[in-house]
Design an enzyme around this catalytic site. Sequence first.
Site, PDB file in Angstrom:
ATOM      1  N   TYR A  64      -1.709  -1.381  10.994  1.00  0.00           N
ATOM      2  CA  TYR A  64      -2.143  -2.108   9.637  1.00  0.00           C
ATOM      3  C   TYR A  64      -0.938  -1.686   8.796  1.00  0.00           C
ATOM      4  CZ  TYR A  64      -3.599  -1.491   4.821  1.00  0.00           C
ATOM      5  OH  TYR A  64      -3.801  -1.227   3.577  1.00  0.00           O
ATOM      6  N   SER A 107       0.732  -1.160   0.149  1.00  0.00           N
ATOM      7  CA  SER A 107       0.033   0.068   0.050  1.00  0.00           C
ATOM      8  C   SER A 107       0.678   1.193   0.063  1.00  0.00           C
ATOM      9  CB  SER A 107      -1.036   0.180   1.250  1.00  0.00           C
ATOM     10  OG  SER A 107      -1.449   1.166   1.664  1.00  0.00           O
ATOM     11  N   LYS A 124       2.147  -3.844   6.807  1.00  0.00           N
ATOM     12  CA  LYS A 124       2.552  -3.642   5.010  1.00  0.00           C
ATOM     13  C   LYS A 124       4.192  -3.609   5.065  1.00  0.00           C
ATOM     14  CE  LYS A 124      -1.453  -4.385   3.385  1.00  0.00           C
ATOM     15  NZ  LYS A 124      -1.756  -5.759   2.728  1.00  0.00           N
TER      16      LYS A 124
END
Length: 344
Positions: free
Chosen positions: A152, A127, A156
């Site tokens: 989160y 992302s 990544k």
Amino acid sequence: MAKKILVTGGTGFIGSHTTVELQNAGYDVVIIDNLSNSNIEVLDGIEKITGIRPAFVQGDCTDIATLRKLFDENPGIDGIINFAASKAVGESVEKPIMYYRNNLNILLNLLDLMPVYGVKGFVFSSSCTVYGEPDENPITESAPTKKATSPYGATKQMSEDIIADVIKSGSPIKAILLRYFNPIGAHPTAEIGELPNGVPQNLVPYLTQTAIGIRKELSVFGNDYDTPDGSCIRDFINIVDLAKAHVKALERMLENKSEEKLEVFNIGTGEGLSVLQLIDAFQRATGVEVPHKIVGRRAGDIEKIWADPKRANEVLGWKAQETIEDTMLSAWNWQKKLRERGIM
Ligand code: UD1
């Protein structure tokens, strides 16, 4: 013989659209999904669009025994696209252990088993969140990553580092990291799309639910940012365009189009659009008004970020095609389809 691809999280939003594009390109697809944030009817949608029902295993990729069984029963898997992950920024702040456990265990299990079962290529859903607030836009892949603002986002970044370390250690695999910007829209047939659980946290599902009357009003989080209209700027990428980037990435690895063992690509349009401009585009494309009001900023939001997609354009041979109007129309048609089906 057709190449066989394992799509983890294949009944989710990006996974289902990618499965369609893989099948359209002649790949055999095996999906594994625990249906924690999707449902089995998605397979009907995929079948309606492509004429092919992908093989499906209901299971959890955090369980390595489940994965071993899958590989034993589906020999000859050439590549993996890993979408199985928890992805809500706010929830990750409340449940960090769940996020680290889920997202990292899934990755470790897959990387561990790839050489055992002779799987050659791995595509990872990363992302633009790894960049944090950019120093300049558009942002290229060589820009520094910044400390993640949520668990989160941290998963990544950690996942990218883990993949790099595994490849450095000599694992006989290739990997491509795709850094997505903001995926939106739905398949033009309205057979598949995004189906968030509960109150949507992301802009477009909230917008379409407001337009159809499920939500009273869309809140625009802030109009005092340093942008032309004061609202945040994002690079909104059409979901079908995004799905096609995965097919290109697999082709590149499985057909040995590059000697590189690890590559990273930004997957975005290259255009920044503000939240208010996006609402405008929706109204223009559909003729439907979206009641909205300006409220305070949302904690943790990035002010502006959009991609420099030149590497993806030139090296991967992928480019975003769809207009924002068509993309908004697809999101609206999907929302209306959910209403017709009595789902929302
Ligand atoms: C977030 C994540 C991104 C993730 C994506 C999809 C970060 C920094 N970003 O992106 O990694 O891939 O979700 O899960 O971790 N907005 C409103 N009103 C709303 C909802 C959103 O004004 O009701 C605004 C937000 O303030 C933001 C923009 O719309 O400026 C986009 O928000 P959203 O769709 O949630 O995506 P991101 O936060 O950009």
